[in-house]
Write an enzyme that holds these catalytic residues in place. Structure first.
Site, PDB file in Angstrom:
ATOM      1  N   SER A   1     -11.152  -4.863   1.572  1.00  0.00           N
ATOM      2  CA  SER A   1     -11.777  -3.662   2.354  1.00  0.00           C
ATOM      3  C   SER A   1     -12.777  -2.960   1.263  1.00  0.00           C
ATOM      4  O   SER A   1     -12.030  -2.324   0.593  1.00  0.00           O
ATOM      5  CB  SER A   1     -10.735  -3.042   2.866  1.00  0.00           C
ATOM      6  OG  SER A   1     -11.109  -1.639   3.441  1.00  0.00           O
TER       7      SER A   1
ATOM      8  N   GLN B   1      -5.280  -3.876  -1.387  1.00  0.00           N
ATOM      9  CA  GLN B   1      -5.383  -2.759  -2.252  1.00  0.00           C
ATOM     10  C   GLN B   1      -5.467  -3.288  -3.701  1.00  0.00           C
ATOM     11  O   GLN B   1      -5.398  -2.130  -4.547  1.00  0.00           O
ATOM     12  CB  GLN B   1      -3.601  -2.175  -2.259  1.00  0.00           C
ATOM     13  CG  GLN B   1      -3.391  -1.371  -1.047  1.00  0.00           C
ATOM     14  CD  GLN B   1      -4.071   0.127  -0.697  1.00  0.00           C
ATOM     15  OE1 GLN B   1      -4.325   0.657  -1.978  1.00  0.00           O
ATOM     16  NE2 GLN B   1      -4.251   0.673   0.486  1.00  0.00           N
TER      17      GLN B   1
ATOM     18  N   ASN C   1       0.864  -1.160   0.068  1.00  0.00           N
ATOM     19  CA  ASN C   1      -0.151   0.065   0.024  1.00  0.00           C
ATOM     20  C   ASN C   1       0.775   1.195  -0.010  1.00  0.00           C
ATOM     21  O   ASN C   1       0.250   2.247  -0.282  1.00  0.00           O
ATOM     22  CB  ASN C   1      -0.929  -0.067   1.222  1.00  0.00           C
ATOM     23  CG  ASN C   1      -0.169  -0.159   2.546  1.00  0.00           C
ATOM     24  OD1 ASN C   1       0.371  -1.420   2.655  1.00  0.00           O
ATOM     25  ND2 ASN C   1      -0.557   0.501   3.551  1.00  0.00           N
TER      26      ASN C   1
ATOM     27  N   CYS D   1      -1.774   6.647  11.108  1.00  0.00           N
ATOM     28  CA  CYS D   1      -2.258   5.812  12.172  1.00  0.00           C
ATOM     29  C   CYS D   1      -3.505   6.218  12.792  1.00  0.00           C
ATOM     30  O   CYS D   1      -3.766   7.418  12.257  1.00  0.00           O
ATOM     31  CB  CYS D   1      -1.190   5.824  13.238  1.00  0.00           C
ATOM     32  SG  CYS D   1      -0.963   7.157  14.193  1.00  0.00           S
TER      33      CYS D   1
HETATM   34  N1  PLP Z   1      -4.340  -3.899   4.396  1.00  0.00           N
HETATM   35  C1  PLP Z   1      -4.084  -2.935   3.623  1.00  0.00           C
HETATM   36  C2  PLP Z   1      -2.842  -3.306   2.676  1.00  0.00           C
HETATM   37  C3  PLP Z   1      -4.318  -1.695   3.690  1.00  0.00           C
HETATM   38  O1  PLP Z   1      -4.022  -0.315   2.862  1.00  0.00           O
HETATM   39  C4  PLP Z   1      -5.030  -1.339   4.578  1.00  0.00           C
HETATM   40  C5  PLP Z   1      -5.877  -0.126   4.741  1.00  0.00           C
HETATM   41  O2  PLP Z   1      -5.102   0.906   5.139  1.00  0.00           O
HETATM   42  C6  PLP Z   1      -5.807  -2.393   5.559  1.00  0.00           C
HETATM   43  C7  PLP Z   1      -5.230  -3.761   5.181  1.00  0.00           C
HETATM   44  C8  PLP Z   1      -6.862  -2.449   6.337  1.00  0.00           C
HETATM   45  O3  PLP Z   1      -8.168  -2.202   6.018  1.00  0.00           O
HETATM   46  P1  PLP Z   1      -9.311  -1.688   6.813  1.00  0.00           P
HETATM   47  O4  PLP Z   1      -9.085   0.036   6.744  1.00  0.00           O
HETATM   48  O5  PLP Z   1     -10.355  -1.978   6.080  1.00  0.00           O
HETATM   49  O6  PLP Z   1      -9.283  -2.144   8.317  1.00  0.00           O
END
Ligand code: PLP
Length: 383
Positions: free
Chosen positions: A199, A179, A151, A328
């Site tokens: 997500s 992503q 990400n 964060c």
């Molecule tokens: N994994 C990745 C690669 C992400 O970019 C994010 C979000 O920032 C998440 C997990 C977490 O997802 P959520 O915000 O739906 O909990």
């Protein structure tokens, strides 16, 4: 004017998604667990949404477990692999999202598991040779948890190759596809994985919804227990409107994927070219300007500059929303564990992630370029 270039953090909700959700909020009041007509109506919406998503991935509907988003899906996969599937060793990477880093660390602490981190190449890609060595080096039941696309810097793994390697060594595979879901085609008939995370808010759906894909060959328990919702995999009254919004966003993403991708790639190319011309000395962390990197993300390392330490803040003052390291929960940026893990971190230079969506316009890019040029103007011009 403002330019929103933080789409890897979250994307604007698409109007058709808002409409679908409003229809649910205003017309569907039943609890999906109730057996009366309003309840059955809510339940039917959930099951239609599940079928929509499953068919786009080429999997049976029962493999889709709705969650509160990517973090929960990642946690559930990792915890279930350990507590239900006999995993004694986890191979992951220090560049994963904190959901995976913390869940794997916690699993290892609580269950005395071996936790191993795969190396990355100089360009940020996972070192597949090292992964093969790690997989060959132990007889323990192993879970590999590696994200499809990073990400922050956009490096990607080839899921088919990763899956083949894991299968050759009898390892389970979880991939955080947060992503890439809805941004890349994914046919799960062709790629054999055990767990995937999605997500909704990364693909123009609502925040607080997503799903965990669980390979139908596996039997796992719920992480959140209570009512028997989601076939006992996730207790709690379902977020009906959120699930409908997720399915709407998912369907739109798959239907128009090629055209959205072409648009986003064009916006990113404009940004790359503009930065090269207007801020001499920029480099792109993880070669994030390259074609085979996540096309929604561009991670820029700016040349050394007095404004560097405040770059994201100063760009924000200019009206450009972008990020430096993942945000964060307090909204502070703590620097980036990913840049550190991949050795792109330079304490004297600012790294900024710009990320794009189908709603990003040329005007947004040009506005952001003006802002970047202003913030990183030659030091003698800085007042
Ligand atoms: N994994 C990745 C690669 C992400 O970019 C994010 C979000 O920032 C998440 C997990 C977490 O997802 P959520 O915000 O739906 O909990």
């Amino acid at each position: 004017m403002h330019a929103y270039l933080d789409n890897a953090a979250t994307t604007p909700v698409a109007p058709e998604v808002v409409k679908a959700m409003m229809d649910v909020y205003t017309t569907v009041h039943g609890n999906p667990s109730s057996t009366h007509a309003p309840g059955r109506k809510a339940k039917a919406l959930i099951e239609t949404s599940r079928r929509t998503i499953a068919s786009l991935l080429g999997v049976p509907p029962r493999t889709i477990c709705f969650t509160s988003g990517g973090t929960e899906a990642d946690n559930h996969a990792i915890k279930a692999a350990v507590s239900c599937l006999g995993v004694k060793r986890i191979i992951t990477s220090a560049a994963e999202h904190s959901a995976v880093i913390k869940a794997t660390q916690q699993a290892s602490d609580r269950h005395q598991l071996e936790l191993v981190h795969v190396q990355h190449q100089e360009d940020g890609q996972v070192d597949m040779g090292h992964l093969a060595e790690l997989l060959a080096g132990s007889e323990k039941r192993t879970l590999v948890s590696l994200m499809h696309a990073n990400n922050e810097v956009g490096v990607m793994v080839n899921l088919a190759r990763l899956s083949a390697l894991c299968r050759d060594h009898g390892a389970l595979l979880h991939s955080d596809t947060v992503q890439t879901m809805g941004h890349y085609p994914l046919d799960l008939n062709a790629v054999d994985v055990d767990f995937l995370a999605c997500s909704a808010h990364k693909l123009h759906g609502p925040k607080g919804t997503g799903f965990l894909y669980v390979n139908p060959k596996l039997r796992i328990d719920g992480m959140i227990v209570g009512g028997g919702q989601e076939r006992m995999l996730r207790g709690g009254t379902e977020n009906v409107a959120g699930i409908v919004g997720l399915a709407e966003a998912f369907a739109a993403a798959f239907e128009h994927m090629a055209e959205h991708e072409a648009h986003v790639r064009a916006m990113k190319a404009r940004m790359v070219q503009g930065l090269r011309e207007r801020v001499p000395g920029v480099v792109f962390n993880g070669d994030s300007d390259k074609e085979d990197r996540l096309y929604t993300v561009l991670n820029v390392q700016f040349p050394e500059h007095p404004n560097g330490g405040m770059a994201v803040f100063l760009l924000d003052l200019e009206g450009v929303a972008c990020s430096g390291g993942s945000a964060c929960s307090s909204g502070a940026t703590l620097g980036s564990h990913v840049l550190r893990a991949l050795q792109f971190h330079d304490p004297n230079k600012a790294s900024v992630r710009f990320s794009f969506s189908r709603y990003t316009s040329e005007a947004d890019i040009d506005f952001a370029l003006d802002a970047a040029q202003k913030v990183f103007a030659p030091a003698e011009e800085v007042v």
